[in-house]
Design a protein around this motif. Structure first.
Motif, mmCIF file in Angstrom:
data_model
loop_
_atom_site.group_PDB
_atom_site.id
_atom_site.type_symbol
_atom_site.label_atom_id
_atom_site.label_comp_id
_atom_site.label_asym_id
_atom_site.label_seq_id
_atom_site.Cartn_x
_atom_site.Cartn_y
_atom_site.Cartn_z
ATOM 1 N N SER A 337 1.113 -1.175 0.069
ATOM 2 C CA SER A 337 -0.195 -0.041 0.115
ATOM 3 C C SER A 337 1.320 1.295 0.415
ATOM 4 N N ILE A 338 0.480 2.228 -0.801
ATOM 5 C CA ILE A 338 0.766 3.733 -0.650
ATOM 6 C C ILE A 338 0.502 3.885 0.120
ATOM 7 N N VAL A 339 0.886 5.743 1.405
ATOM 8 C CA VAL A 339 0.235 5.684 2.374
ATOM 9 C C VAL A 339 1.006 7.175 2.819
ATOM 10 N N GLU A 340 0.007 8.222 2.473
ATOM 11 C CA GLU A 340 0.309 9.690 2.939
ATOM 12 C C GLU A 340 -0.181 9.489 4.365
ATOM 13 N N LEU A 341 1.451 9.931 4.956
ATOM 14 C CA LEU A 341 1.701 10.230 7.361
ATOM 15 C C LEU A 341 1.010 12.090 7.133
ATOM 16 N N ALA A 342 0.714 11.995 8.522
ATOM 17 C CA ALA A 342 0.712 13.229 8.720
ATOM 18 C C ALA A 342 1.542 13.969 8.640
ATOM 19 N N VAL A 397 -4.796 6.602 2.119
ATOM 20 C CA VAL A 397 -4.434 5.555 1.150
ATOM 21 C C VAL A 397 -4.304 6.017 0.402
ATOM 22 N N LEU A 398 -3.177 6.245 -0.871
ATOM 23 C CA LEU A 398 -3.369 6.972 -2.037
ATOM 24 C C LEU A 398 -2.669 5.965 -3.143
ATOM 25 N N ARG A 399 -3.770 6.271 -4.021
ATOM 26 C CA ARG A 399 -2.882 5.820 -5.355
ATOM 27 C C ARG A 399 -1.937 5.758 -6.048
ATOM 28 N N PRO A 400 -1.181 4.598 -6.288
ATOM 29 C CA PRO A 400 0.197 4.702 -6.700
ATOM 30 C C PRO A 400 0.265 5.454 -7.855
ATOM 31 N N GLU A 401 -0.275 6.168 -9.158
ATOM 32 C CA GLU A 401 -0.259 6.788 -10.371
ATOM 33 C C GLU A 401 -0.242 8.502 -9.262
ATOM 34 N N GLU A 402 -1.089 8.980 -8.282
ATOM 35 C CA GLU A 402 -1.696 10.186 -7.567
ATOM 36 C C GLU A 402 0.319 10.247 -7.437
ATOM 37 N N CYS A 403 0.761 9.491 -6.511
ATOM 38 C CA CYS A 403 2.417 9.908 -6.410
ATOM 39 C C CYS A 403 3.562 9.462 -7.210
ATOM 40 N N GLY A 404 2.509 9.298 -8.442
ATOM 41 C CA GLY A 404 4.374 8.170 -9.422
ATOM 42 C C GLY A 404 4.763 7.294 -9.009
ATOM 43 N N VAL A 405 4.300 6.665 -8.824
ATOM 44 C CA VAL A 405 5.386 4.998 -7.743
ATOM 45 C C VAL A 405 5.038 3.851 -8.965
ATOM 46 N N ASP A 406 6.629 3.586 -8.882
ATOM 47 C CA ASP A 406 5.641 2.205 -9.377
ATOM 48 C C ASP A 406 6.866 1.268 -8.377
ATOM 49 N N LEU A 407 5.855 0.410 -8.091
ATOM 50 C CA LEU A 407 6.433 -0.573 -6.890
ATOM 51 C C LEU A 407 7.787 -1.310 -7.776
ATOM 52 N N LEU A 408 7.535 -1.752 -9.430
ATOM 53 C CA LEU A 408 8.673 -2.283 -9.576
ATOM 54 C C LEU A 408 9.791 -2.040 -10.015
ATOM 55 N N ASN A 409 10.026 -1.185 -9.913
ATOM 56 C CA ASN A 409 11.204 -0.442 -10.133
ATOM 57 C C ASN A 409 12.158 -0.373 -8.513
ATOM 58 N N TYR A 410 11.115 -0.121 -7.502
ATOM 59 C CA TYR A 410 11.928 -0.868 -5.938
ATOM 60 C C TYR A 410 12.541 -2.065 -6.006
ATOM 61 N N LEU A 411 11.435 -2.957 -6.523
ATOM 62 C CA LEU A 411 12.164 -4.894 -6.680
ATOM 63 C C LEU A 411 13.009 -4.533 -7.685
ATOM 64 N N GLN A 412 13.004 -4.289 -9.053
ATOM 65 C CA GLN A 412 14.200 -4.773 -9.741
ATOM 66 C C GLN A 412 15.314 -4.018 -9.634
ATOM 67 N N GLY A 413 15.304 -2.644 -9.220
ATOM 68 C CA GLY A 413 16.913 -1.929 -8.164
ATOM 69 C C GLY A 413 17.637 -2.808 -7.201
ATOM 70 N N GLY A 414 16.449 -3.676 -6.062
ATOM 71 C CA GLY A 414 17.149 -4.098 -4.711
ATOM 72 C C GLY A 414 17.223 -2.950 -3.867
ATOM 73 N N LEU A 415 16.258 -2.167 -4.113
ATOM 74 C CA LEU A 415 15.898 -1.509 -3.338
ATOM 75 C C LEU A 415 15.878 -1.733 -1.598
#
Length: 431
Positions: A337-342, A397-415
């Motif tokens: 999930s993508i979340v916005e904090l206080a 909770v945010l949708r990935p497109e709202e913040c430009g996040v692509d989960l695949l980039n984190y996985l492929q980059g080994g982050l």
């Protein structure tokens, strides 16, 4: 269907389908997976009095139906598999994790990639009229089960890797993972997890025999098209019946995962008592992934919206006790999930805290919306604010497109591995 044929239905409340590997002394065999005249049994219906009786059945059948009212005793297996009742589930807790999220995340990524590729291959083979490799399917599911037992959130995070143009294959993979996760939540054995995972992986194979213009139609189906789409359950049943070496329960699930407890499902309008436990599990996983996934004709619902829909239809459509266990399994903020904090920061949920559902382990990825920052990991159950005194509490909770996040980039980059190993940025000091 002929009464002497390989009937897959449960005929009454008292009859329970069981794999012959799970037979126990004291069970009463009332029905076989083949006509009685094709076997060496002298009587139609008998009690298993000793291990020799069990071995004789195992040599001639893959599964049988037992009558719980005619047993000399009720074995634990039968008590557990007559429907996963509310009373039973209330006293069941999942097993502890075998490893940490940090140890499992890289391995989970590899397992997910291989299994997803295999599911795509299966679907392509079915379209070409070729058989499914049951051995390869079982091996892939076994790896998924192992990962979920190690640290479930690692593989659950992979269910968020979704592409609209690959929905059907991704959906089957996700239903496999969700089914295993729900099975773990109700403390099924490793063998049962392998079985229910295979059921999830195979449940929609019949869709590959539905015309593509209907399967991929970017809009509502017409009254003529809807029965064609719904025929995927019967097509899947027939397909899997011909698949050598496949777990028999997967054939049931392909046929009945759209049945409803109120009898209004399809294709046979079965009553609640006729719907197998694995079908109930897969139906929940199926609905959740379908409702929460983006499709060519509509965006997916958020997690909270999806579970609201599911609780609204539980009891009539879905098994209510299992639905609650599924929600309990995923938590309020599931992994991925993508979340916005206080504080205004944006974070990715890595791992659910079973003892504090509102305080998962997260990775800060943006200092504010669409403003990337140096990533770091925070356990919200341990830390309530950052060094500037800003609150870490989850706001929405945010949708990935709202913040430009692509989960695949984190996985492929080994982050994930770098972060959790401390190679990129140490986890926020809990002191």
């Amino acid at each position: 269907m002929d009464k002497n044929s390989n009937d897959l239905l449960i005929d009454s409340v008292e009859l329970v389908k069981i794999d012959v590997k799970n037979l126990k002394v004291g069970m009463f065999v009332s029905k076989l997976d083949r006509p009685w005249l094709e076997t060496k049994f002298l009587f139609q219906g008998f009690e298993l009095r000793n291990q020799t009786d069990i071995e004789n059945v195992q040599k001639q059948c893959d599964f049988v139906f037992i009558d719980v009212n005619k047993q000399s005793k009720v074995p634990q297996y039968v008590a557990r598999n007559t429907g996963y009742t509310k009373d039973y589930l209330e006293h069941v807790d999942p097993p502890g994790k075998r490893t940490s999220f940090k140890q499992e995340i890289k391995r989970a990524g590899v397992i997910h990639h291989k299994a997803s590729s295999l599911v795509k291959t299966f679907m392509e083979e079915v379209q070409l009229g070729r058989p499914i490799n049951a051995v390869a399917a079982k091996k892939a599911v076994s790896a998924c089960v192992d990962s979920v037992l190690n640290a479930p959130d690692a593989l659950l995070l992979m269910t968020q890797l979704k592409k609209r143009d690959e929905y059907t294959a991704q959906h089957s993979m996700n239903v496999c993972i969700y089914s295993i996760a729900l099975g773990r939540q109700i403390n099924l054995s490793t063998e049962e997890l392998n079985n229910v995972g295979l059921c999830g992986m195979m449940h929609d194979m019949g869709k590959m025999l539905v015309p593509l213009d209907i399967l991929n139609k970017p809009g509502q189906l017409t009254t003529d098209e809807l029965p064609v789409m719904q025929s995927h359950t019967t097509k899947g049943w027939n397909l899997l019946l011909k698949t050598s070496g496949l777990y028999p329960g997967a054939i049931d699930v392909a046929h009945m995962h759209h049945e409803r407890l109120d009898g209004a499902g399809y294709p046979r309008k079965l009553s609640a008592e006729q719907i197998t436990p694995y079908s109930r599990i897969v139906a929940i996983a199926d609905m959740y992934d379908a409702v929460s996934s983006d499709r060519v004709y509509k965006p997916g619902k958020s997690h909270l919206e999806a579970i609201k829909i599911m609780t609204d239809v539980s009891g009539g459509h879905l098994d209510p006790a299992l639905t609650m266990k599924f929600i309990e399994c995923l938590g309020i903020y599931p992994a991925g999930s993508i979340v916005e904090l206080a504080s205004g920061q944006i974070a990715l949920v890595l791992e659910v805290n079973p003892k504090a559902k509102l305080k998962p382990r997260i990775m800060i990825i943006q200092e504010k919306l669409n403003k990337p920052c140096l990533e770091y990991v925070v356990d919200l159950a341990m830390v309530s604010q950052n060094v500037d005194g800003r609150q870490f509490a989850i706001k929405r909770v945010l949708r990935p497109e709202e913040c430009g996040v692509d989960l695949l980039n984190y996985l492929q980059g080994g982050l994930f591995e770098k972060l959790l190993d401390g190679g990129l940025h140490q986890e926020l000091d809990q002191n």
